[in-house]
Structure formats: C-alpha cells, structure tokens
Design a protein around this motif. Structure first.
Motif, PDB file in Angstrom:
ATOM      1  N   THR A 125       2.087   9.477  -7.977  1.00 13.40           N
ATOM      2  CA  THR A 125       1.134   9.187  -6.904  1.00 13.40           C
ATOM      3  C   THR A 125       0.429  10.454  -6.449  1.00 13.40           C
ATOM      4  O   THR A 125      -0.797  10.479  -6.281  1.00 13.40           O
ATOM      5  CB  THR A 125       1.864   8.530  -5.712  1.00 13.40           C
ATOM      6  OG1 THR A 125       2.406   7.277  -6.121  1.00 13.40           O
ATOM      7  CG2 THR A 125       0.910   8.319  -4.552  1.00 13.40           C
ATOM      8  N   VAL A 126       1.207  11.514  -6.232  1.00 19.03           N
ATOM      9  CA  VAL A 126       0.614  12.797  -5.816  1.00 19.03           C
ATOM     10  C   VAL A 126      -0.344  13.306  -6.888  1.00 19.03           C
ATOM     11  O   VAL A 126      -1.433  13.802  -6.579  1.00 19.03           O
ATOM     12  CB  VAL A 126       1.729  13.835  -5.540  1.00 19.03           C
ATOM     13  CG1 VAL A 126       1.121  15.221  -5.327  1.00 19.03           C
ATOM     14  CG2 VAL A 126       2.537  13.425  -4.316  1.00 19.03           C
ATOM     15  N   THR A 147      -7.945  12.701  -8.466  1.00 16.23           N
ATOM     16  CA  THR A 147      -9.180  12.057  -8.016  1.00 16.23           C
ATOM     17  C   THR A 147      -9.895  12.900  -6.971  1.00 16.23           C
ATOM     18  O   THR A 147     -11.126  12.994  -6.968  1.00 16.23           O
ATOM     19  CB  THR A 147      -8.895  10.659  -7.441  1.00 16.23           C
ATOM     20  OG1 THR A 147      -7.939  10.763  -6.377  1.00 16.23           O
ATOM     21  CG2 THR A 147      -8.336   9.738  -8.511  1.00 16.23           C
ATOM     22  N   LEU A 148      -9.123  13.539  -6.098  1.00 17.18           N
ATOM     23  CA  LEU A 148      -9.725  14.385  -5.069  1.00 17.18           C
ATOM     24  C   LEU A 148     -10.437  15.584  -5.693  1.00 17.18           C
ATOM     25  O   LEU A 148     -11.567  15.923  -5.306  1.00 17.18           O
ATOM     26  CB  LEU A 148      -8.647  14.857  -4.093  1.00 17.18           C
ATOM     27  CG  LEU A 148      -9.112  15.749  -2.935  1.00 17.18           C
ATOM     28  CD1 LEU A 148     -10.167  15.047  -2.100  1.00 17.18           C
ATOM     29  CD2 LEU A 148      -7.913  16.139  -2.064  1.00 17.18           C
ATOM     30  N   SER A 149      -9.817  16.209  -6.672  1.00 20.90           N
ATOM     31  CA  SER A 149     -10.422  17.371  -7.330  1.00 20.90           C
ATOM     32  C   SER A 149     -11.713  16.997  -8.053  1.00 20.90           C
ATOM     33  O   SER A 149     -12.709  17.732  -7.994  1.00 20.90           O
ATOM     34  CB  SER A 149      -9.426  17.982  -8.324  1.00 20.90           C
ATOM     35  OG  SER A 149      -8.267  18.433  -7.667  1.00 20.90           O
ATOM     36  N   LEU A 150     -11.707  15.840  -8.716  1.00 30.54           N
ATOM     37  CA  LEU A 150     -12.911  15.404  -9.412  1.00 30.54           C
ATOM     38  C   LEU A 150     -14.065  15.206  -8.446  1.00 30.54           C
ATOM     39  O   LEU A 150     -15.202  15.615  -8.706  1.00 30.54           O
ATOM     40  CB  LEU A 150     -12.638  14.113 -10.182  1.00 30.54           C
ATOM     41  CG  LEU A 150     -11.861  14.240 -11.491  1.00 30.54           C
ATOM     42  CD1 LEU A 150     -11.489  12.856 -12.021  1.00 30.54           C
ATOM     43  CD2 LEU A 150     -12.683  14.998 -12.528  1.00 30.54           C
ATOM     44  N   LEU A 208      -5.369  12.362   1.487  1.00 25.74           N
ATOM     45  CA  LEU A 208      -4.108  13.043   1.806  1.00 25.74           C
ATOM     46  C   LEU A 208      -3.263  12.229   2.792  1.00 25.74           C
ATOM     47  O   LEU A 208      -2.037  12.167   2.656  1.00 25.74           O
ATOM     48  CB  LEU A 208      -4.398  14.433   2.363  1.00 25.74           C
ATOM     49  CG  LEU A 208      -5.019  15.421   1.352  1.00 25.74           C
ATOM     50  CD1 LEU A 208      -5.337  16.752   2.023  1.00 25.74           C
ATOM     51  CD2 LEU A 208      -4.100  15.616   0.151  1.00 25.74           C
ATOM     52  N   VAL A 209      -3.909  11.615   3.789  1.00 28.32           N
ATOM     53  CA  VAL A 209      -3.161  10.758   4.715  1.00 28.32           C
ATOM     54  C   VAL A 209      -2.574   9.565   3.958  1.00 28.32           C
ATOM     55  O   VAL A 209      -1.413   9.190   4.157  1.00 28.32           O
ATOM     56  CB  VAL A 209      -4.075  10.268   5.865  1.00 28.32           C
ATOM     57  CG1 VAL A 209      -3.394   9.156   6.665  1.00 28.32           C
ATOM     58  CG2 VAL A 209      -4.432  11.419   6.785  1.00 28.32           C
ATOM     59  N   ALA A 210      -3.369   8.985   3.080  1.00 29.77           N
ATOM     60  CA  ALA A 210      -2.889   7.854   2.282  1.00 29.77           C
ATOM     61  C   ALA A 210      -1.726   8.277   1.384  1.00 29.77           C
ATOM     62  O   ALA A 210      -0.760   7.527   1.210  1.00 29.77           O
ATOM     63  CB  ALA A 210      -4.022   7.301   1.429  1.00 29.77           C
ATOM     64  N   THR A 211      -1.793   9.488   0.847  1.00 25.56           N
ATOM     65  CA  THR A 211      -0.696   9.994   0.009  1.00 25.56           C
ATOM     66  C   THR A 211       0.563  10.188   0.833  1.00 25.56           C
ATOM     67  O   THR A 211       1.672   9.856   0.386  1.00 25.56           O
ATOM     68  CB  THR A 211      -1.097  11.327  -0.646  1.00 25.56           C
ATOM     69  OG1 THR A 211      -2.307  11.149  -1.385  1.00 25.56           O
ATOM     70  CG2 THR A 211      -0.010  11.821  -1.590  1.00 25.56           C
ATOM     71  N   GLY A 212       0.400  10.708   2.043  1.00 28.48           N
ATOM     72  CA  GLY A 212       1.547  10.918   2.915  1.00 28.48           C
ATOM     73  C   GLY A 212       2.272   9.624   3.272  1.00 28.48           C
ATOM     74  O   GLY A 212       3.494   9.619   3.495  1.00 28.48           O
ATOM     75  N   MET A 213       1.540   8.525   3.312  1.00 29.12           N
ATOM     76  CA  MET A 213       2.151   7.237   3.647  1.00 29.12           C
ATOM     77  C   MET A 213       3.145   6.782   2.586  1.00 29.12           C
ATOM     78  O   MET A 213       3.995   5.930   2.856  1.00 29.12           O
ATOM     79  CB  MET A 213       1.055   6.176   3.836  1.00 29.12           C
ATOM     80  CG  MET A 213       0.195   6.391   5.076  1.00 29.12           C
ATOM     81  SD  MET A 213      -1.169   5.191   5.193  1.00 29.12           S
ATOM     82  CE  MET A 213      -0.259   3.649   5.339  1.00 29.12           C
ATOM     83  N   ILE A 269      -6.374   2.817   0.269  1.00 23.11           N
ATOM     84  CA  ILE A 269      -6.108   3.935  -0.647  1.00 23.11           C
ATOM     85  C   ILE A 269      -4.608   4.124  -0.815  1.00 23.11           C
ATOM     86  O   ILE A 269      -4.107   4.330  -1.931  1.00 23.11           O
ATOM     87  CB  ILE A 269      -6.756   5.235  -0.134  1.00 23.11           C
ATOM     88  CG1 ILE A 269      -8.284   5.131  -0.193  1.00 23.11           C
ATOM     89  CG2 ILE A 269      -6.295   6.433  -0.975  1.00 23.11           C
ATOM     90  CD1 ILE A 269      -8.991   6.277   0.516  1.00 23.11           C
ATOM     91  N   ALA A 270      -3.871   4.057   0.295  1.00 23.49           N
ATOM     92  CA  ALA A 270      -2.417   4.224   0.238  1.00 23.49           C
ATOM     93  C   ALA A 270      -1.791   3.180  -0.678  1.00 23.49           C
ATOM     94  O   ALA A 270      -0.924   3.492  -1.511  1.00 23.49           O
ATOM     95  CB  ALA A 270      -1.826   4.126   1.641  1.00 23.49           C
ATOM     96  N   ALA A 271      -2.228   1.948  -0.536  1.00 20.68           N
ATOM     97  CA  ALA A 271      -1.681   0.882  -1.362  1.00 20.68           C
ATOM     98  C   ALA A 271      -2.070   1.046  -2.829  1.00 20.68           C
ATOM     99  O   ALA A 271      -1.263   0.816  -3.731  1.00 20.68           O
ATOM    100  CB  ALA A 271      -2.153  -0.475  -0.839  1.00 20.68           C
ATOM    101  N   ASP A 272      -3.307   1.457  -3.070  1.00 22.90           N
ATOM    102  CA  ASP A 272      -3.761   1.662  -4.454  1.00 22.90           C
ATOM    103  C   ASP A 272      -2.968   2.777  -5.127  1.00 22.90           C
ATOM    104  O   ASP A 272      -2.546   2.654  -6.279  1.00 22.90           O
ATOM    105  CB  ASP A 272      -5.246   2.002  -4.475  1.00 22.90           C
ATOM    106  CG  ASP A 272      -6.127   0.772  -4.306  1.00 22.90           C
ATOM    107  OD1 ASP A 272      -5.575  -0.339  -4.210  1.00 22.90           O
ATOM    108  OD2 ASP A 272      -7.358   0.919  -4.275  1.00 22.90           O
TER     109      ASP A 272
END
Length: 435
Positions: A139-140, A146-149, A360-365, A116-119
């Motif tokens: 990215t955010v 996607t999370l909201s959907l 969220l972890v993937a976003t933080g990366m 997910i982080a890479a995508d």
C-alpha cells in the motif's frame, strides 16, 4: 482579417489533431476514457462485486440504466470545462454563493480521501495475494509511486501511462471466459429482474449509482479539458473563440460516450462474473477486494483469480491519481491558487500539497482499526446521496447563458441529467425512509 486568422488557426488545430491520431492511436483516448476507467476503481469493483454476490443477476439492470445518465453528466462537465476554460469549482464560484462552493469542496475532499484509503487498501491486499509481500508495504509503495508520478512527471507524459492502463478493464471481461454463462437468462434478468426493492436493495442501488455517477469524476473531467487546452497555446475557451467549436465538441462527445460505455460495460461484467460465481455458491457478502478475488479461485479457477486481481491493481493506479487530483483542482480553483498537473512543483505548491496530503492521510488510515472495505461501500452510498445537489448545480451551470454563452447544453442532454438526478434522489429516499 481577424476572422481569416481565426479560421486558419482552427484548421491548423484540426489538422494537427488528425495527424496525431494517425501517428498515435492513443491520441484518440482523452479525458473521457480515463474518467471512465477511473470510475471502475477498486472501490467501484467492490461495490459491483457486492451487488452481484448479494443479488445475483438481478442487479444487472442498473448498468443499462446508468449508461446514458452517467454519460450525460460527464459530457456536460467536459463541455463546461472546454467552453469556459475553467474547472467546475471555478464556475460554481462565479454562479453560486461562496457557501455553496465551500460546502461542495469540503464534502468532495472528505469523500475522496476516504475513497483513496479504500482503493489503496484494496490494491495492497490483492498485491499481497499475488506477490506475497505484506499488504501494508505494498500500500505504501503504491501510494508513493502514484504521488511521485503526479508531482514529478508532466501530465502530457504521465497521461500516456494512464491511457495504456485503460486496457486493464479487459481483465474483467476475460473472467467470463472461465465460467459458463447462461446468456438467455442473463439477458432476461438484465431487463426483467426478480427484485424486491426494499431498504437493503435500495442501499445497493444507491451504492452502485453513487460509485458510477461520482462527484469527483465531474471535477476531474472538466479540469482535464482545461489541462488539455493549456498544452495547446493556440486553444482558447469556446466562449472566446467559437471557430473550433464543431470539431472540439464532436471530440468531447465521442470521447465521453465511448469512455462511459467502456466503463459501464466493465461494471456489468463485474456484476455478472460475481453473480455467476459468488452468488451461485452462496457467498453473498464481500468485505474486501482480496476476498472477492480469492473466492473466485475455487469457483472459476486460477486464471479468473489472477485476472480479477490484476484488474483491481491496474484500475487503482488510475483511480487514486484521479481522486487526489480532482480534490486538488476543486480546492485550488476555489482559493484561486495556481493549479494543473502540467505545472512544476515550485509553480503550484498548494495544488500538489493537496494531492500529497490526500494520499498520505489515506495511507495513514491503513494502520488504524478502520475497515477500509466496509467504509468504502458506505462511502459509495454517501456519494450517491451527496451527488444529488451537486448534479443540480452542474445542470444549472450547463443551462446558463451567462456561463456557457451560445454553447448551453441542449435539452436531450439536460433531460438525461435531470433524470439521473431524479433516479439517484428517489433511490436515496427509499433507502433512508423504507417505511
């Protein structure tokens, strides 16, 4: 009397399905097609691009070989979900020791979060090229969108959005119209590659198969068959009600084989496009999705660059939710939590919590010094190795009468599944022990 009632219900379900298909062509697109498109997520595009850039036309052979193998594995997973009425993790828990289930789910969650982080990184970088907004903000935005959907829109509505996005894969085919394609040479190298299978080539082969036959897709497609059943209150697991077996198994077969063909053909086009442009120009290393897209601009023109970029963003909008949800299904099933994208947030807090945490972890990366794209390529390699024991587990489940009843997988499909397992295992051995 009971038999007559069951037959009437079966006829009603079939008639309803046919009516929906006539009224809405998207009804033909099921979990198999969405799974196929998710397979060509940004991480897959980068891996296929690397294969084409590094080895040119000599990696095209991987796609004809991968097609029947990936289709067989996904078909088996879909059948497990529809026949048993349970996802893959729940079935593993009933047939294997708890340690096997825990280990499988843990590896899946780690691999999915990295993916997910890479995508997300790929989507942000490419979007920055198109619209000019700084990639971290993009990215955010993609992550929160996607999370909201997933959390706030019921699956039966959200899936329509995903179905339309499956059309985005046509962008990669369109790239080929911007360059000259020597089709005779392409056909020759597809079946007779000039390739020395050393450690470097083996690593790319493992990566290609790892991103094509991926563990998260196994869990997703099985669970989405269960999800689709939940929408139809009259539908029962086939082990409990076999009257709908004929049309349901035919539907799964058509959906899965067509979805995997669409996915495999797209991957072939990505390898071909990058082989004819990047490799031909001496560009043999791809570090980011943005680099792959940008390199096309001077070689194939602005149209190829835009199409490639749009394709990466669009398939990412499918790939990220599938990655997050597949891990959530697996963990929720293993812990016996309420799960499902049709459920409201209050009815499946743990399930949606896993999805949120993964994204969220993937976003933080994105804000660390980790290079998402290089980690991405090697995560595909790791997936290729980790998938082997999982594929063995899936094949054992599919052949088990205690799990599948009268609907155990037939020997041709099982044979393809074992061949897929052997091919991936052999490639991994060549990579790890080249001497």
């Amino acid at each position: 009397m009971t038999s007559d009632l069951a037959n009437e219900r079966s006829r009603t379900r079939v008639a309803t399905l046919r009516r929906l298909i006539r009224e809405n062509p998207l009804a033909r697109i099921g979990p198999g097609m969405i799974t196929g498109v998710a397979d060509d997520d940004p991480s897959g595009v980068v891996t296929y691009s690397q294969a084409g850039a590094q080895f040119g036309l000599n990696m095209l052979w991987t796609m004809p070989l991968a097609f029947p193998l990936m289709a067989a594995m996904q078909l088996i997973c879909a059948r497990i979900g529809r026949v048993t009425g349970k996802g893959l993790a729940a079935n593993i828990g009933t047939r294997f020791p708890p340690s096997v289930l825990r280990g499988t789910v843990a590896l899946l969650l780690v691999a999915n979060t990295l993916n997910i982080a890479a995508d997300l990184a790929a989507m942000g970088e490419v979007a920055e090229l198109i619209v000019g907004v700084e990639r971290h903000w993009m990215t955010v935005g993609f992550a929160l969108g996607t999370l909201s959907l997933q959390i706030f829109v019921p699956y039966h509505r959200y899936v329509v959005f995903l179905k339309w996005l499956t059309m985005s894969l046509l962008a990669y085919a369109a790239v080929l119209f911007t360059v000259h394609v020597p089709w005779h040479t392409v056909a020759l190298r597809t079946f007779l590659p000039e390739l020395k299978l050393d450690a470097s080539a083996a690593a790319v082969v493992v990566a290609v198969f790892g991103t094509t036959i991926s563990p998260y897709l196994f869990f997703w497609q099985a669970s989405e068959e269960v999800e689709d059943m939940a929408r139809n209150r009259a539908a029962q697991p086939l082990v409990d009600d076999a009257t709908a077996a004929g049309p349901e198994l035919r539907r799964i077969g058509w959906d899965t084989w067509s979805g995997m063909f669409y996915s495999d053909l797209t991957a072939y086009f990505v390898i071909l496009a990058t082989a004819l442009t990047l490799h031909a120009a001496g560009v043999t290393r791809i570090d980011t999705a943005a680099q792959a897209a940008s390199a096309l601009r001077p070689l194939a023109g602005d149209m190829a660059y835009v199409l490639f970029s749009i394709g990466i963003v669009s398939v990412g909008l499918i790939g990220v939710p599938v990655l997050a949800a597949s891990g959530a299904y697996a963990l929720a099933e293993s812990l016996h939590w309420e799960e499902g994208l049709e459920r409201k947030l209050t009815g499946a807090k743990g399930f949606y919590g896993i999805i949120a945490l993964s994204i969220l972890v993937a976003t933080g990366m994105q804000f660390t010094t980790i290079s998402p794209m290089r980690a991405l390529f090697w995560s595909a390699v790791i997936n290729g190795v980790v998938a082997v024991p999982l594929m063995v587990i899936v094949l054992v489940l599919a052949a088990s009468r205690s799990v599948m009843g009268q609907f155990t997988a037939r020997w041709p499909i099982l044979a393809l599944g074992w061949i897929a397992t052997g091919v991936m295992g052999a490639a991994a051995l060549v990579m790890l022990w080249p001497d």
